[in-house]
Design an enzyme around this catalytic site. Structure first.
Site, PDB file in Angstrom:
ATOM      1  N   GLU A 104     -11.370  -0.984  -2.770  1.00  0.00           N
ATOM      2  CA  GLU A 104     -10.605  -0.275  -1.735  1.00  0.00           C
ATOM      3  C   GLU A 104      -9.550   0.626  -2.374  1.00  0.00           C
ATOM      4  O   GLU A 104      -9.432   0.727  -3.597  1.00  0.00           O
ATOM      5  CB  GLU A 104      -9.931  -1.271  -0.803  1.00  0.00           C
ATOM      6  CG  GLU A 104      -8.894  -2.141  -1.482  1.00  0.00           C
ATOM      7  CD  GLU A 104      -8.185  -3.044  -0.499  1.00  0.00           C
ATOM      8  OE1 GLU A 104      -8.692  -3.225   0.616  1.00  0.00           O
ATOM      9  OE2 GLU A 104      -7.119  -3.558  -0.848  1.00  0.00           O
TER      10      GLU A 104
ATOM     11  N   ASP B 156       0.837  -1.207   0.000  1.00  0.00           N
ATOM     12  CA  ASP B 156       0.000   0.000   0.000  1.00  0.00           C
ATOM     13  C   ASP B 156       0.875   1.262   0.000  1.00  0.00           C
ATOM     14  O   ASP B 156       0.749   2.124   0.866  1.00  0.00           O
ATOM     15  CB  ASP B 156      -0.925   0.027   1.220  1.00  0.00           C
ATOM     16  CG  ASP B 156      -1.624  -1.293   1.462  1.00  0.00           C
ATOM     17  OD1 ASP B 156      -2.031  -1.920   0.480  1.00  0.00           O
ATOM     18  OD2 ASP B 156      -1.770  -1.697   2.633  1.00  0.00           O
TER      19      ASP B 156
END
Length: 453
Positions: free
Chosen positions: A221, A32
């Site tokens: 997401e 991420d």
């Protein structure tokens, strides 16, 4: 960061076996990721607290630095563990998906980091804010900006991105559960405009901008919003399972708060359309000739610099699906305003940013290419295949300069052709990314004459 990643990711190590020193990680264990560049030209990468080789040995948002966006040096964590307010609320053992942005304030330059704290499978989560005078720190926690509770809220306070639109600031966030939301932020404080008191969490979830139905586990997401050339906005998101079918899709909107739509006009909040067709896939599992199979790339951010924009994301690999690392790819805009992504990882000093020199004649596109069609099932690793581009294939293609080409009619094309570095063959090449028929994207690399597949 999905709920899957919160589960232990240990692959190894017999009892008593020493784990690799983080100083040797380089790009590995970056999950991420988001990258920024300081005023001296050094790049800083912030990422989730993750260690694929075993349990976490430290937490507080991992930091790496680089001078070329190719080689990375692990330098530690921004904070000394999970800040007390976020830990008390969410019970998190590490921080997820930090987003770092340079902000001009009345007192001067301030770097702001929005981090996430949560636990596996839970909506009891928090997005916190930390600030620093420099990406290297020291970082100071300011508290919780958005908070959710599993039994109370339908949305989930993780995966934040600060969107700056002139004098206004906004926070995009969300993951699975109730989808992705956008709310306005006070530029002076970094907290929500609708916070009931200074330094308190937001009082509402904001505006829903994207979601997916339960039939696909509501699997969306990692929002990242960026302005489109000529006006409007593009939304970058990740779909599906983190460890196998993860991939990146995009949609666009005239207004920052939506609606965001794909090339077929599907809104990203549409629960009635086929969930496998909503959004334009721009990066997914694939394998180039002679290259390592890239598995489940996603959770992307964008680094914008003079001359280029770069998609910064993590990926796994076919031969080591539990391992993950950061990769960087050029992001390009088509003539019709769609953001597409190079199939070749960023080559650092080998890259050419002079768009005026990018191909402007269709004749430059003749020859052999290896291409990857991203329109197939995302539970498969899309293989590269060879094609020969001849005059018949180029018929009707209209050049617009700076590498942009379009074609209308029954076989529409909206393509960008640009210089790239062939990471497998170690040579300069051309790459392309094209939006074609059926609302799908094809990407590829020019193949030198005589090259063996």
């Amino acid at each position: 960061m999905t709920e899957i990643e919160a589960a232990p990711a240990s692959t190894g190590g017999a009892a008593g076996e020493a784990l690799p020193d983080p100083a040797t990680w380089g790009a590995r264990n970056s999950h991420d990721p988001t990258a920024v560049r300081d005023d001296d030209g050094v790049y800083w990468l912030f990422s989730t607290d993750a260690d694929a080789d075993g349990p976490l040995r430290s937490s507080g948002a991992q930091i790496r630095r680089s001078t070329d966006l190719v080689s990375w040096e692990f330098v530690g964590c921004a904070l000394d563990g999970v800040p007390a307010p976020a830990r008390a609320h969410a019970g998190a053992e590490g921080l997820w998906a930090p987003d770092v942005v340079r902000v001009e304030t009345a007192a001067g330059v301030q770097w702001r980091m929005y981090y996430s704290a949560s636990s596996f499978g839970s909506r009891t989560s928090a997005i916190g804010l930390a600030v620093a005078p420099h990406p290297a720190g020291p970082w100071e926690d300011r508290g919780i900006v958005v908070a959710t509770v599993h039994d109370r809220d339908g949305h989930n306070a993780i995966d934040a991105q600060l969107v700056i639109d002139g004098a206004r600031h906004h926070l995009a966030y969300g993951s699975f559960f109730g989808g992705l939301h956008l709310l306005e932020i006070d530029p002076a404080t970094g907290f929500a405009l609708d916070a009931p008191a200074p330094g308190a969490p937001a009082s509402s979830p904001g505006t829903l901008i994207a979601r997916r139905p339960r039939s696909v586990d509501t699997a969306i997401e990692g929002p990242f919003i960026l302005p489109r050339p000529g006006g409007g906005w593009a939304l970058i998101v990740s779909y599906d399972s983190l460890v196998s079918t993860y991939h990146v899709r995009v949609a666009v909107a005239e207004d920052l708060y939506g609606p965001y739509v794909d090339p077929d006009g599907h809104e990203m909040t549409d629960l009635d359309a086929d969930p496998l067709t909503v959004g334009l896939t721009v990066l997914a599992s694939h394998q180039l000739e002679g290259g390592r199979g890239v598995l489940a790339p996603g959770h992307a951010s964008v680094l914008t610099e003079p001359g280029h924009q770069l998609l910064v994301h993590h990926t796994r690999f076919v031969d080591q699906p539990r391992q993950h690392e950061v990769q960087v790819r050029r992001l390009v805009w088509t003539q019709e305003g769609w953001p597409l992504v190079s199939i070749q990882p960023w080559g650092g000093s080998h890259e050419d940013d002079d768009e005026a020199a990018w191909p402007s004649d269709v004749a430059a596109l003749r020859g052999d290419w290896e291409i990857v069609d991203l329109g197939g099932p995302t539970d498969q690793v899309a293989p590269a295949r060879r094609v020969t581009v001849d005059d018949a294939a180029l018929a009707g293609l209209v050049p617009h300069g700076r590498g942009r080409f379009t074609r209308s009619g029954d076989a529409p094309v909206d393509a960008v052709v640009f210089p790239a570095w062939d990471t497998v063959r170690g040579r300069e090449t051309l790459a392309f990314a094209a939006r074609g028929p059926r609302g799908t994207v094809v990407v590829g690399t020019a193949v030198p004459e005589g090259a063996v597949g």
